[in-house]
Design a protein around this motif. Structure first.
Motif, PDB file in Angstrom:
ATOM      1  N   ALA A  28       0.832  -1.213   0.000  1.00 54.03           N
ATOM      2  CA  ALA A  28       0.000   0.000   0.000  1.00 54.03           C
ATOM      3  C   ALA A  28       0.864   1.259   0.000  1.00 54.03           C
ATOM      4  N   ALA A  29       1.978   1.254   0.749  1.00 50.81           N
ATOM      5  CA  ALA A  29       2.873   2.423   0.794  1.00 50.81           C
ATOM      6  C   ALA A  29       3.525   2.662  -0.562  1.00 50.81           C
ATOM      7  N   VAL A  30       3.955   1.586  -1.230  1.00 47.53           N
ATOM      8  CA  VAL A  30       4.557   1.721  -2.566  1.00 47.53           C
ATOM      9  C   VAL A  30       3.521   2.282  -3.535  1.00 47.53           C
ATOM     10  N   ASP A  31       2.289   1.805  -3.428  1.00 50.58           N
ATOM     11  CA  ASP A  31       1.224   2.307  -4.286  1.00 50.58           C
ATOM     12  C   ASP A  31       0.950   3.781  -4.010  1.00 50.58           C
ATOM     13  N   LYS A  32       0.994   4.160  -2.740  1.00 53.95           N
ATOM     14  CA  LYS A  32       0.804   5.569  -2.359  1.00 53.95           C
ATOM     15  C   LYS A  32       1.927   6.433  -2.954  1.00 53.95           C
ATOM     16  N   LEU A  33       3.167   5.932  -2.894  1.00 55.05           N
ATOM     17  CA  LEU A  33       4.303   6.649  -3.494  1.00 55.05           C
ATOM     18  C   LEU A  33       4.105   6.792  -4.997  1.00 55.05           C
ATOM     19  N   LYS A  34       3.740   5.704  -5.661  1.00 55.16           N
ATOM     20  CA  LYS A  34       3.526   5.732  -7.117  1.00 55.16           C
ATOM     21  C   LYS A  34       2.452   6.756  -7.485  1.00 55.16           C
ATOM     22  N   ASN A  35       1.322   6.724  -6.772  1.00 52.56           N
ATOM     23  CA  ASN A  35       0.233   7.659  -7.067  1.00 52.56           C
ATOM     24  C   ASN A  35       0.640   9.104  -6.794  1.00 52.56           C
ATOM     25  N   ALA A  36       1.416   9.331  -5.734  1.00 52.90           N
ATOM     26  CA  ALA A  36       1.887  10.686  -5.428  1.00 52.90           C
ATOM     27  C   ALA A  36       2.836  11.184  -6.515  1.00 52.90           C
ATOM     28  N   MET A  37       3.674  10.287  -7.037  1.00 56.23           N
ATOM     29  CA  MET A  37       4.606  10.687  -8.094  1.00 56.23           C
ATOM     30  C   MET A  37       3.869  11.016  -9.390  1.00 56.23           C
ATOM     31  N   ILE A  38       2.787  10.306  -9.665  1.00 59.47           N
ATOM     32  CA  ILE A  38       1.997  10.600 -10.867  1.00 59.47           C
ATOM     33  C   ILE A  38       1.203  11.893 -10.687  1.00 59.47           C
ATOM     34  N   SER A  39       0.573  12.064  -9.537  1.00 61.71           N
ATOM     35  CA  SER A  39      -0.267  13.247  -9.309  1.00 61.71           C
ATOM     36  C   SER A  39       0.557  14.508  -9.094  1.00 61.71           C
ATOM     37  N   GLY A  40       1.764  14.334  -8.524  1.00 63.82           N
ATOM     38  CA  GLY A  40       2.590  15.493  -8.204  1.00 63.82           C
ATOM     39  C   GLY A  40       2.077  16.274  -7.006  1.00 63.82           C
ATOM     40  N   THR A  43       1.544  17.442  -0.806  1.00 59.24           N
ATOM     41  CA  THR A  43       1.233  16.875   0.510  1.00 59.24           C
ATOM     42  C   THR A  43       1.411  15.361   0.505  1.00 59.24           C
ATOM     43  N   ALA A  44       0.949  14.696  -0.537  1.00 55.89           N
ATOM     44  CA  ALA A  44       1.080  13.240  -0.628  1.00 55.89           C
ATOM     45  C   ALA A  44       2.551  12.834  -0.710  1.00 55.89           C
ATOM     46  N   LEU A  45       3.354  13.583  -1.447  1.00 55.36           N
ATOM     47  CA  LEU A  45       4.791  13.301  -1.544  1.00 55.36           C
ATOM     48  C   LEU A  45       5.466  13.480  -0.186  1.00 55.36           C
ATOM     49  N   GLU A  46       5.124  14.556   0.505  1.00 50.04           N
ATOM     50  CA  GLU A  46       5.719  14.818   1.820  1.00 50.04           C
ATOM     51  C   GLU A  46       5.321  13.756   2.836  1.00 50.04           C
ATOM     52  N   GLU A  47       4.089  13.272   2.757  1.00 52.10           N
ATOM     53  CA  GLU A  47       3.606  12.281   3.716  1.00 52.10           C
ATOM     54  C   GLU A  47       4.284  10.926   3.564  1.00 52.10           C
ATOM     55  N   VAL A  48       4.631  10.548   2.359  1.00 45.74           N
ATOM     56  CA  VAL A  48       5.204   9.215   2.135  1.00 45.74           C
ATOM     57  C   VAL A  48       6.717   9.189   2.383  1.00 45.74           C
ATOM     58  N   ALA A  49       7.362  10.337   2.352  1.00 42.98           N
ATOM     59  CA  ALA A  49       8.826  10.406   2.486  1.00 42.98           C
ATOM     60  C   ALA A  49       9.253  10.650   3.929  1.00 42.98           C
ATOM     61  N   ALA A  50      10.305   9.943   4.338  1.00 46.07           N
ATOM     62  CA  ALA A  50      10.895  10.156   5.660  1.00 46.07           C
ATOM     63  C   ALA A  50      11.637  11.497   5.666  1.00 46.07           C
ATOM     64  N   MET A 120      15.522   0.187  -6.039  1.00 47.12           N
ATOM     65  CA  MET A 120      15.588  -0.354  -4.690  1.00 47.12           C
ATOM     66  C   MET A 120      15.097   0.738  -3.750  1.00 47.12           C
ATOM     67  N   LEU A 121      14.077   0.399  -2.962  1.00 47.02           N
ATOM     68  CA  LEU A 121      13.518   1.322  -1.981  1.00 47.02           C
ATOM     69  C   LEU A 121      13.813   0.787  -0.586  1.00 47.02           C
ATOM     70  N   VAL A 122      14.216   1.660   0.315  1.00 42.50           N
ATOM     71  CA  VAL A 122      14.382   1.298   1.717  1.00 42.50           C
ATOM     72  C   VAL A 122      13.307   2.053   2.489  1.00 42.50           C
ATOM     73  N   TRP A 123      12.495   1.289   3.215  1.00 42.74           N
ATOM     74  CA  TRP A 123      11.395   1.846   3.985  1.00 42.74           C
ATOM     75  C   TRP A 123      11.687   1.699   5.472  1.00 42.74           C
ATOM     76  N   GLN A 124      11.217   2.674   6.235  1.00 46.10           N
ATOM     77  CA  GLN A 124      11.409   2.686   7.684  1.00 46.10           C
ATOM     78  C   GLN A 124      10.030   2.845   8.333  1.00 46.10           C
ATOM     79  N   LYS A 125       9.748   2.008   9.305  1.00 50.21           N
ATOM     80  CA  LYS A 125       8.456   2.094   9.977  1.00 50.21           C
ATOM     81  C   LYS A 125       8.513   3.180  11.045  1.00 50.21           C
ATOM     82  N   GLU A 126       7.592   4.136  10.934  1.00 54.23           N
ATOM     83  CA  GLU A 126       7.470   5.219  11.899  1.00 54.23           C
ATOM     84  C   GLU A 126       6.061   5.125  12.483  1.00 54.23           C
ATOM     85  N   GLY A 127       5.971   4.646  13.715  1.00 54.17           N
ATOM     86  CA  GLY A 127       4.654   4.388  14.300  1.00 54.17           C
ATOM     87  C   GLY A 127       4.011   3.246  13.536  1.00 54.17           C
TER      88      GLY A 127
END
Length: 142
Positions: A28-40, A43-50, A120-127
């Motif tokens: 779901a997070a990867v999909d959120k990143l993909k959709n944010a990159m397409i929409s530009g 807020t969505a870009l800032e939310e998905v990025a550490a 290659m994506l590295v994800w970190q769990k925050e909460g």
């Protein structure tokens, strides 16, 4: 024939259920990143990025979170479509590595193009949320 189809359906559904909760959340997070990159959408870009994002391009350029968000939100880097293939996920505690192929159409600076990259994506769990901590792209050999 019906038994074969039923067996295939049961096997494919068990694969979906075999994913851990973290793996499902990462998909779901990867999909959120993909959709944010397409929409530009900034807020969505800032939310998905550490906060300490390191975003590496296939040409060697590395951006921090602010530069990554600005590049996409401003349209300087414009993804029209993104198709992800051959995705794998490995979770270790609060860190995960996601790899896939990215095939996209772009419109950078009004110039149409296509990209085919390994990612290659590295994800970190925050909460409860997974945040993109690092990304490195490389050119696929074709």
């Amino acid at each position: 024939m019906k038994k074969i189809i039923l067996a295939l359906l049961l096997m494919s559904s068990s694969i979906v259920y075999a994913q851990t909760k973290d793996e499902q959340n990462l998909v779901a997070a990867v999909d959120k990143l993909k959709n944010a990159m397409i929409s530009g959408e900034r807020t969505a870009l800032e939310e998905v990025a550490a906060t300490n994002l390191s975003y590496g391009h296939s040409g060697g350029k590395v951006e921090d979170k602010a530069a990554f968000v600005e590049s996409i939100a401003s349209g300087k880097s414009d993804f029209v479509t993104i198709d992800l293939k051959n995705q794998t996920i490995k979770v270790t505690g609060k860190t995960a590595i996601v790899r896939h192929e990215l095939h996209a159409t772009t419109n950078d600076g009004g110039k149409a193009g296509e990209v085919h990259l390994g990612i290659m994506l590295v994800w970190q769990k925050e909460g409860k949320d997974w945040k993109l901590l690092a990304r490195q792209a490389y050119k696929l050999p074709y």
